[in-house]
Design a protein around this motif. Structure first.
Motif, PDB file in Angstrom:
ATOM      1  N   UNK A 147      39.179  54.620  39.916  1.00 48.10           N
ATOM      2  CA  UNK A 147      39.965  54.871  38.635  1.00 48.10           C
ATOM      3  C   UNK A 147      41.801  54.446  38.684  1.00 48.10           C
ATOM      4  N   UNK A 148      41.904  54.452  39.969  1.00 43.85           N
ATOM      5  CA  UNK A 148      43.465  54.306  40.078  1.00 43.85           C
ATOM      6  C   UNK A 148      43.618  52.707  40.724  1.00 43.85           C
ATOM      7  N   UNK A 149      42.698  51.977  40.714  1.00 45.86           N
ATOM      8  CA  UNK A 149      42.920  50.731  41.773  1.00 45.86           C
ATOM      9  C   UNK A 149      42.285  49.627  40.791  1.00 45.86           C
ATOM     10  N   UNK A 150      42.175  48.430  41.735  1.00 47.29           N
ATOM     11  CA  UNK A 150      41.432  47.120  40.988  1.00 47.29           C
ATOM     12  C   UNK A 150      39.915  47.212  41.548  1.00 47.29           C
ATOM     13  N   UNK A 151      39.204  46.234  41.322  1.00 44.70           N
ATOM     14  CA  UNK A 151      37.856  45.903  41.704  1.00 44.70           C
ATOM     15  C   UNK A 151      37.903  45.507  43.304  1.00 44.70           C
ATOM     16  N   UNK A 152      36.966  46.056  43.983  1.00 50.25           N
ATOM     17  CA  UNK A 152      36.792  45.987  45.414  1.00 50.25           C
ATOM     18  C   UNK A 152      35.163  45.572  45.976  1.00 50.25           C
TER      19      UNK A 152
END
Length: 310
Positions: A147-152
């Protein structure tokens, strides 16, 4: 001491100092007259972004399997967590392709493939049953967006004890058979570029034109580099129900292959309520690569230094 003597002594001293300076300068090297301008420096290419799945930790997030070693079993419950940089389990995710997290499990010889969707509990633990009836070393990929980051895409090893029946990688083909369906691959994948490919589905020689949406598209494609199992970014083109994208027989994708070599492609598609997986080996080569052959009749003409054959 009179004035001429003083002047002569000063001149000798100055000459000695100047000579020492010249010697030191010869050892150290000349100083540039002025700093080189920004445009005069050789351009340095930015570091290349690693493909996904090669690391268990990236951008402060870690994929942690509860049991990285297990026994072969047809139904093996596997659990894991995604930890943030403080070591706390992540519990909030962004939905992508209809799911909060996609789990890809493949044996290292790519003879066994699964694309599943675990269930998340309130403690941040994901759980899913896997078919691990075939022993061997597996690579587990978690594809998600916190929710607080980018796709990984994080990867971890799963070792399954038992009788390991290692298989050679199948050779490249443009068609695959699965449960009476034929899937045809069209398009060329070029390393370092966004390459367009089309996968077309038919059954009994007739095109399938009523594919059903699966994970927000008419097909989901996973691509892995055979040499190190790097996980590629693959994007479907179009969206079901957008008034433009047809429900088959062709499904369009953009594939980004970071280098030359062999790749394994796994296409999940849904028809008549059942999801099936078609598998391909694709050989990716530079556009100017020369094909090596032992047959003189089919060998390309010699135009100088040969390219690398694949």
């Amino acid at each position: 001491m009179n004035a001429p003597s003083k002047f002569a002594g000063f001149a000798l001293g100055l000459a000695a100092v100047f000579g020492i300076a010249l010697g030191v300068g010869a050892l150290i090297g000349p100083e540039p007259a002025e700093p080189a301008g920004h445009d005069e420096h050789e351009a340095v290419a930015p570091p290349t972004e690693l493909p996904g799945g090669l690391m268990a930790t990236d951008q402060g997030y870690t994929l942690e399997l509860d049991q990285p070693n297990t026994q072969a079993a047809a139904q093996s419950t596997t659990s894991f967590r995604i930890l943030d940089r403080t070591g706390a389990p992540v519990t909030q995710y962004v939905t992508s392709h209809d799911k909060d997290l996609h789990l890809i499990v493949v044996r290292r010889d790519m003879a066994a493939f699964q694309h599943v969707h675990p269930v998340l509990d309130t403690t941040g633990t994901w759980t899913v049953p896997l078919n691990l009836s075939r022993a061997g070393d597996y690579r587990v990929y978690a594809d998600f967006t916190p929710a607080s980051g980018s796709n990984l895409t994080l990867g971890a090893d799963l070792r399954v004890a038992g009788n390991y029946d290692a298989r050679a990688l199948p050779g490249p083909k443009t068609t695959a058979q699965v449960d009476g369906y034929t899937v045809t691959l069209d398009g060329t994948v070029t390393p370092g570029t966004a390459s367009q490919v089309k996968l077309s589905v038919s059954r009994d020689g007739r095109p399938v034109t009523d594919l059903q949406p699966y994970l927000g598209a008419y097909g989901h494609l996973v691509a892995l580099r055979a040499a190190d199992l790097a996980y590629l970014h693959v994007h479907p083109e179009g969206t079901p129900g957008d008034g433009v994208t047809v429900a088959g027989p062709g499904i369009d994708f953009v594939v980004n292959a970071p280098s030359s070599g062999d790749y394994r492609l796994f296409l999940d598609f849904q028809h008549e309520g059942v999801v099936r997986t078609a598998e391909f080996t694709v050989r990716v080569a530079q556009p100017d690569a020369t094909v090596v052959t032992d047959d003189p009749a089919t060998a390309p003409a010699d135009h100088g230094t040969p390219g690398h054959g694949h």
